[in-house]
Design an enzyme around this catalytic site. Sequence first.
Site, mmCIF file in Angstrom:
data_model
loop_
_atom_site.group_PDB
_atom_site.id
_atom_site.type_symbol
_atom_site.label_atom_id
_atom_site.label_comp_id
_atom_site.label_asym_id
_atom_site.label_seq_id
_atom_site.Cartn_x
_atom_site.Cartn_y
_atom_site.Cartn_z
ATOM 1 N N SER A 59 5.945 2.453 19.251
ATOM 2 C CA SER A 59 5.421 2.998 20.504
ATOM 3 C C SER A 59 4.616 4.256 20.219
ATOM 4 O O SER A 59 4.806 4.903 19.193
ATOM 5 C CB SER A 59 6.564 3.332 21.458
ATOM 6 O OG SER A 59 6.080 4.071 22.562
ATOM 7 N N HIS A 60 3.724 4.596 21.140
ATOM 8 C CA HIS A 60 3.000 5.859 21.025
ATOM 9 C C HIS A 60 3.955 7.040 21.180
ATOM 10 O O HIS A 60 3.665 8.141 20.730
ATOM 11 C CB HIS A 60 1.900 5.940 22.085
ATOM 12 C CG HIS A 60 0.674 5.161 21.737
ATOM 13 N ND1 HIS A 60 0.701 3.804 21.533
ATOM 14 C CD2 HIS A 60 -0.605 5.552 21.525
ATOM 15 C CE1 HIS A 60 -0.527 3.401 21.227
ATOM 16 N NE2 HIS A 60 -1.332 4.442 21.208
ATOM 17 N N SER A 61 5.067 6.793 21.842
ATOM 18 C CA SER A 61 6.032 7.868 22.079
ATOM 19 C C SER A 61 7.261 7.699 21.190
ATOM 20 O O SER A 61 7.912 6.653 21.226
ATOM 21 C CB SER A 61 6.455 7.846 23.549
ATOM 22 O OG SER A 61 7.710 8.460 23.700
ATOM 23 N N GLY B 254 1.164 8.996 19.780
ATOM 24 C CA GLY B 254 0.210 8.202 19.003
ATOM 25 C C GLY B 254 0.957 7.251 18.096
ATOM 26 O O GLY B 254 2.176 7.135 18.159
#
Lengths: 204, 132
Positions: free
Chosen positions: B14-16, B49
């Site tokens: 995930s981006h997080s 990211g």
Amino acid sequence: MPSNAALIGGLIDVCREAIAANADHLSELDRAIGDGDHGTNMRRGCEAVYAERSRLAGLPLPKAVEEIGLTLVMSVGGAAGPLYGTLLIEIGRQMAGLSEQAEFPRAFERAIGAVARRGRAQAGDKTLLDVLYPVHAEVVRRAGLAGIAEEAERAASLTFGMKAMRGRASFLGDRSIGHIDPGAKSCALLTAAICRFLEEQCLA
Amino acid sequence: MTPKSANVGVVIVSHSPLVAQGAADMVRQMVGDCVPLAWSGGNAEGGLGTHAAGILAAIEEAWSDAGVAVFVDLGGAETNSEMAIEMLGEPRSGRVIICDAPLVEGAVMAAAEASGGAALARVVATAEELSP
């Protein structure tokens, strides 16, 4: 022409400088239609390459280009890392197989094709491809270095009117129109920096 | 071979970092330790990211000879995952599949299927049934 090591080291320097000088602007462009980190990401990548500068400068050019690509993949992140990484890794690999310099446009074309496949994008999707394709066309028609740089900048500015079809910007739909694509912009900046450097070297 | 590595592994991207870790925690609670599991979230600096190096490390961590199913959130996560898989090199890269499925539900369903010893294709198909 400069020695291989001076050429590689010089290219690394001018690309790093071009990104450092424009990182805030790139992130600003990215804030409008993306995650807002393109400048930061590209700067991190260039610093990572710069840290490896002396080792890279000792390699044959194709190998150095490939390894710069790998370094970018590992350090840039976002979508830009794999896209720029794929471009350079492929240019390096293709160059390694060239028997003469005149075959470079074909190697460059294959590398751009690899970027298009990686991003599942095509011309007009408002990505760095919208700079790479015109730059390739200029290379094919043997335009001068200044002409190539100019075309890259012009091509990047044309993404202003495009609707994004790939990446985060595509979520915005029509609202992505009216902004320059940050990836196209960084690609133009790098192209211009490389052309300026090569021109200076050829004249020197 | 330990019993753990006999099952298909699951990787969450995930981006997080919080989303990736949270989804992995959820999977762990539901299926226990019998599925190799790892996550990668955030960029190299720990901000939002994704990055290929982190994903590559996660695939290595969750590696199983039975294969690995990868779950991603947004575009960059998929592109970076593809890059990381290529960097694994043949033949292992052929045994890693990015699932076209929702991150949380997909990972849970895949892990549940994997915990029963299902093959990679079955695990991926089960997760992808969740996609319209």
